[in-house]
Write an enzyme that holds these catalytic residues in place. Sequence first.
Site, PDB file in Angstrom:
ATOM      1  CG  ASP A 166      -2.048   1.006   1.119  1.00 50.69           C
ATOM      2  OD1 ASP A 166      -2.340   1.478  -0.003  1.00 50.69           O
ATOM      3  OD2 ASP A 166      -2.621   1.366   2.164  1.00 50.69           O
TER       4      ASP A 166
HETATM    5 MG   LIG Z   1      -2.161   4.660   5.683  1.00 53.55          MG
END
Ligand SMILES: [Mg+2]
Length: 234
Positions: A166
């Site tokens: 991410d």
């Molecule tokens: Mg974050």
Amino acid sequence: MQQRDLANGKIWFNEALLTEDPNACFDIAYWQQQDRVIGSAQGRGTTWFIKGEKTEMALRHYRRGGLFGKLVADSYWFTGWQKTRSLQEFSLLQKLHEQGVKVPAPIAARAIKSGFTYRADILQQKIPHSQDLVGLLSQQTLSENLWHQIGQTIAQMHQAKVNHTDLNCHNILLEQQQQVWLIDFDKCYQQSGKGWQQGNLDRLLRSFNKEVTKRNIHFNQDNWQALLAGYRAK
Ligand SMILES: [Mg+2]
Ligand SMILES: Nc1ncnc2c1ncn2[C@@H]1O[C@H](COP(=O)(O)OP(=O)(O)O)[C@@H](O)[C@H]1O
């Protein structure tokens, strides 16, 4: 790393960084009672900032995002203590930290089992005087040198074989507008081989472009080239 067994769970902690009670340290009420909550940040859930005896800390409860998250907000299927989200992130941060990559030092992690599922929390070092890249780039441009440093820091993480699944501009912090830190290693893991590194960079570029559209942040192609130059130089 120390381990403590609970009736229905486990706690792992670094006693050099945590002198307070490990059993109580994941409970925000415990810190509120002592007036030690110094702030919070809103992501998927709330990250609480706490003034610990040894260092400032960031406390986060693991939560799901998306539609599925509306059904089972914070429960995960249990497949062994080693595989819990909290211990995985703790261990990964520990490895990166030991290798000198700029990530928060892990302080404590907890997993509590109920039936086939568990809930989890993590306590990490708070990066002092920091701002995420989106916040900063909403207000100002960054020097070429800083873009370089961001690339270098990502390269160091990749040299440690860590895939940041991410990697986006909310998960890169700048301390005092000069030191680069990477955060949010939930669901990240070590991996060998090639291909995934470029995947991380592609995702980051998409996130910069998205914030340009959404918030008009200061980001252009030269900035990205400077980041890549720093990445390759490492
Ligand atoms: Mg974050
Ligand atoms: N160790 C830390 N030091 C300083 N700020 C942090 C730290 N961890 C999280 N934050 C702040 O909290 C926000 C949300 O935390 P994050 O770990 O990215 O969780 P998520 O994105 O899953 O909600 C971050 O964007 C950052 O602003």
